[in-house]
Design an enzyme around this catalytic site. Sequence first.
Site, short mmCIF file in Angstrom:
data_model
loop_
_atom_site.label_atom_id
_atom_site.label_comp_id
_atom_site.label_asym_id
_atom_site.label_seq_id
_atom_site.Cartn_x
_atom_site.Cartn_y
_atom_site.Cartn_z
N ASP A 179 0.86 -1.17 0.00
CA ASP A 179 0.00 0.00 0.00
C ASP A 179 0.90 1.23 0.00
OD1 ASP A 179 -3.17 0.53 0.71
OD2 ASP A 179 -1.86 2.20 1.26
N ASP B 67 -12.86 -7.71 -14.07
CA ASP B 67 -14.23 -7.22 -13.83
C ASP B 67 -14.39 -5.78 -14.32
OD1 ASP B 67 -16.88 -7.43 -12.59
OD2 ASP B 67 -16.14 -6.03 -11.09
N GLU C 57 -15.42 1.09 -20.54
CA GLU C 57 -16.75 0.56 -20.15
C GLU C 57 -17.82 1.49 -20.68
OE1 GLU C 57 -17.02 -0.19 -15.94
OE2 GLU C 57 -15.12 -1.25 -15.91
N HIS D 253 -18.19 -5.58 -14.52
CA HIS D 253 -18.10 -4.62 -13.39
C HIS D 253 -19.20 -4.90 -12.35
CE1 HIS D 253 -16.69 -0.31 -12.25
NE2 HIS D 253 -17.04 -0.99 -11.17
N ILE D 254 -19.17 -6.14 -11.83
CA ILE D 254 -20.22 -6.55 -10.89
C ILE D 254 -19.71 -6.72 -9.46
CG2 ILE D 254 -21.71 -7.64 -12.63
CD1 ILE D 254 -20.48 -10.38 -11.66
N GLY D 255 -18.54 -6.13 -9.18
CA GLY D 255 -17.96 -6.30 -7.83
C GLY D 255 -18.95 -6.01 -6.72
N ALA D 256 -19.68 -4.91 -6.84
CA ALA D 256 -20.59 -4.50 -5.76
C ALA D 256 -22.01 -4.98 -5.99
CB ALA D 256 -20.57 -2.97 -5.65
C1 MLT Z 1 -17.50 1.16 -6.85
O1 MLT Z 1 -16.70 2.06 -7.11
O2 MLT Z 1 -18.17 1.16 -5.81
C2 MLT Z 1 -17.63 -0.03 -7.74
O3 MLT Z 1 -16.85 0.05 -8.84
C3 MLT Z 1 -19.03 -0.44 -7.99
C4 MLT Z 1 -19.81 0.29 -9.03
O4 MLT Z 1 -19.55 1.43 -9.34
O5 MLT Z 1 -20.72 -0.31 -9.58
#
Ligand code: MLT
Length: 306
Positions: free
Chosen positions: A170, A249, A254, A272-275
């Site tokens: 980090d 992802d 995009e 981009h489905i992380g959240a």
């Molecule tokens: C975020 O920044 O929280 C993620 O990339 C999730 C999103 O934007 O869909």
Amino acid sequence: MKILANDGMPAKTKEMLREANIEVDVNHYEKEELINRIKAYDILVVRSATKVDADLIDAMEFGKTKLIIRAGVGLDNIDVEYARNKRIQVSNTPNSSSNAVAELVLGQMITIARFMHQANVSMRNGEWNKKEYTGVEIFGKTVGIIGFGRIGQAVAQKASALGMDVVFYDRYPINISGYKSVQIEELLTCSDFITIHTTATDTPLIGESEIEIMKNGAFLINAARGNVVDENALILALDMGKLGGAAIDVFTNEPHPNPKICNHPKVSVTPHIGAATMEAQDRIGDEIYRLVVDFEEGFNGCHKAV
Ligand code: MLT
């Protein structure tokens, strides 16, 4: 108090706000129309689809908008500095999606280590390629985590519970027992799996020279932002056999990702489905509600006679 949720809002959050006498319009307006309409709203809520640039912020300045909420973590679609210079507050919801992203990353690591992405496709084509899919276990392997904020730490916890050794890099000094902090070069050379959890960067963190010093056959996972990885260098490294596989992802372009990545047999791709879990979206909704209510209380407080 009137809110425009330009990229949607969970129904439950809208209802909670309505009960607090706060009106929410859930409509998506494209740039020109949004510029014309924004003046009527106190708060703009966006996800990643709406770009909040100087033109839109200028339109807000002459209207009543005083708060922009990013329903998510990354603020790269908002010109934060420009907004703050115009005395428009910008907030995000940083506490809600770490677990969802970490679970996706762990799932993707096992997917690419065990060829699940390839097996899915070949079986749908009527093939039975059992002999081609002898993978590796993640148990006992080293995962290198670049960026050790909330999401990076959630990944570390889960990876560690599954028997992986965790090293992290980090840019800020962080000391968390159980995980070894290393310089980026050491992380790149010693990790079997490398996963990135930083904010967007102007230049890629992982390019040709970084890939060159990685272990042969290492796996790369990117659920952060597309521009942190040089996509052409990634494709070349996969083609040459330098990398064993990748899980991607997020993309530089995009929602029109590079087809060479999407169609690469060694890459497991997701849009981009992380959240994107019910639980994370609920938590994001709760964070939005709290931000709005706190903002309203502060706003009313400012207008009280003293
Ligand atoms: C975020 O920044 O929280 C993620 O990339 C999730 C999103 O934007 O869909």
